[in-house]
Each structure stands twice: as structure tokens, then as C-alpha cells.
Design an enzyme around this catalytic site. Structure first.
Site, PDB file in Angstrom:
ATOM      1  N   SER A 235     -67.413 -29.008  65.302  1.00 22.00           N
ATOM      2  CA  SER A 235     -68.374 -29.439  66.332  1.00 22.00           C
ATOM      3  C   SER A 235     -67.626 -29.683  67.627  1.00 22.00           C
ATOM      4  O   SER A 235     -66.410 -29.957  67.625  1.00 22.00           O
ATOM      5  CB  SER A 235     -69.065 -30.735  65.885  1.00 22.00           C
TER       6      SER A 235
ATOM      7  N   TYR B   9     -69.086 -39.538  62.637  1.00 21.39           N
ATOM      8  CA  TYR B   9     -69.341 -38.095  62.683  1.00 21.39           C
ATOM      9  C   TYR B   9     -68.269 -37.379  63.499  1.00 21.39           C
ATOM     10  O   TYR B   9     -67.688 -36.372  63.054  1.00 21.39           O
ATOM     11  CB  TYR B   9     -70.717 -37.822  63.284  1.00 21.39           C
TER      12      TYR B   9
END
Length: 262
Positions: A139, A152
Site C-alpha cells: 500500500s 495498518y
């Protein structure tokens, strides 16, 4: 390393029931690959498999202890040899570290890191024998601290570093390893994380997947989708991590403070 051809190959995709994972399955199928679809929702996987034709369905909750090894054994029981592993399963949560339930934050680590590492470990001997490889979905959150998605972002930083290290370890052995880093993408990801996790415009999953597949074919170690995201990842080299954290915090701070969970 010569270019890779997916035609006639078998590719296992985790998190294949929706979003980027489902798009990987569709595009790999069009390229002539047989796909092994893995996710918790058997009904969604069966519907996707029916649409694709050249697909196998293996429902699994990868956060369960021992699930990656059981998945490997299920693949062997079907008489399949996997050429490429696409580790796409993962999720994120948006909110203050003290507000989000600890159980849910630990589950992010279980899925985004633990399951990904274990899957890679159990499948790598097969992937090396087949001269294939791994695509790990990381990501843009991997490139800087991510306040209000702290766990995350940390898991995706791990995925990026882990993938690049394996790329260097295995490239001379004929195994490709790629970290694909999308920015905000138009998928059901935000149904769980919350729209506050996406301060801007979302990319199309099909565009993200095509960038990933082409980078894998070329033997790259990592790729960021989108010009704006690539510029942002590069620009982070010129700013302190403290400044980056402050900027991201202003962009992602929850609009309505919530009381800590009890």
C-alpha cells in the site's frame, strides 16, 4: 530474467472474493492462467469461478492458526502445482489507536503480516520449482507513518520491506517477488475501514492490477500505482518522517472523536 508468461500457469489469489483480488482473478484468467480463488466467502468465490470457468475454489479464513499450511495441503490434494502466489488478503481500520478495539487491530497483523509470511514460506519451494513467484499487495501506507491507521500502515511497511528483501534473495534462483503498492482504490476495503481512510480520489482496481502484472512480468521488486502516488512516495525521501506523520494526521484525523472502547 526473461519476461514471464501467465498462459498455462496456475495462480493462487487470496482475498479473491472482491476488489483487487477479484480483479486479479479476472485478468489472470484472460491471460490464460488457471486461478485458485481463496477467501472466506464461499458463495462469492463460487460465483466468480462460474464466471471465469478456469478456476478452483478453496474457502479459507487465513487468520485461523495453521490456515496457510492447510491451504497448501488442500492445493496439493487437488493435484495442483502453483506457479504464482498473489497475497492480496488484508484489511485496514481507520480511527485512533486507543479507540479501535485491540482484537481488531491484532487481527490486521494476523492477516496482513502473519498469514502473508506463512503462505510465502510454505509455497516458496513449489514456486521456485516452477520458476514462478509472488505478488504481495502492499500500500502507499507503507511509505510513511499513517496516523489513525497506525497498525495498518505498519503492516504494509513490513510487506514492502519483506518483499524487497525476498526479491534480492531469490532473483538469482529464478523466483520473482513483487510488492504492489496501490493508493486509495475503489473497492469494498472502505466499507470496513471507513471513508475517512481515503482523503482523495480512488483508482480503478483494473488499473492497479495491470500495473502489478506488468511489473511482475518485468521482474521488478516493487511498484507504486499512479503517477501522483509515485511522486508522493519519492518525495517522502526529502522530508522528515515527523513532518510526514504530521501531514498525514491532518489529512486522516477522524471528524468526530469517539470514546474509547470498553
Amino acid at each position: 530474467m526473461k519476461r514471464f508468461d501467465f498462459a498455462g500457469k496456475t495462480v493462487l489469489v487470496t482475498g479473491a472474493s472482491m476488489g483487487i483480488g477479484a480483479e486479479f482473478a479476472r485478468r489472470l484468467s484472460r491471460r490464460g492462467a488457471t486461478v485458485v480463488l481463496v477467501a472466506r466467502s464461499e458463495a462469492k468465490l463460487e460465483a466468480l469461478a462460474a464466471a471465469l470457468g478456469n478456476a478452483h475454489v478453496l474457502p479459507a479464513d487465513l487468520t485461523a492458526p495453521g490456515a496457510p499450511q492447510r491451504l497448501f495441503e488442500a492445493v496439493r490434494a487437488k493435484g495442483l502445482e502453483v506457479d504464482v502466489l498473489v497475497s492480496n488478503a488484508g484489511f485496514g481500520l481507520h480511527g485512533g489507536f486507543d479507540v479501535l478495539p485491540l482484537k481488531d487491530q491484532l487481527e490486521q497483523i494476523d492477516l496482513n503480516v502473519h498469514a502473508l509470511v506463512e503462505l510465502t514460506h510454505v509455497f516458496l519451494p513449489m514456486l521456485e520449482r516452477r520458476q514462478g513467484g509472488v505478488i504481495h499487495v502492499a500500500s502507499m501506507a507503507a511509505y510513511q507513518p499513517t496516523p489513525y491507521m497506525a497498525v495498518y500502515g505498519a503492516t504494509k511497511a513490513f510487506v514492502l520491506s519483506f518483499s524487497e528483501a525476498l526479491w534480492a534473495e531469490y532473483r538469482e534462483r529464478g523466483v520473482r517477488v513483487l510488492a504492489l503498492s496501490p493508493g486509495a482504490t475503489d473497492t469494498p476495503f472502505f466499507e470496513r475501514s471507513g471513508e475517512g481512510a481515503s482523503p482523495g480520489r480512488k483508482a480503478r482496481p483494473e488499473d492497479v492490477v495491470e500495473v502489478g502484472l506488468e511489473a511482475f512480468i518485468a521482474g521488478r521488486s516493487s511498484v507504486v500505482h499512479g503517477l501522483g502516488n509515485r511522486l508522493a512516495a519519492f518525495a517522502n525521501r526529502f522530508f522528515s518522517r515527523e513532518l510526514s506523520a504530521k501531514v498525514i494526521a491532518r489529512m486522516t484525523r477522524p471528524k468526530t472523536p469517539a470514546l474509547p472502547a470498553t
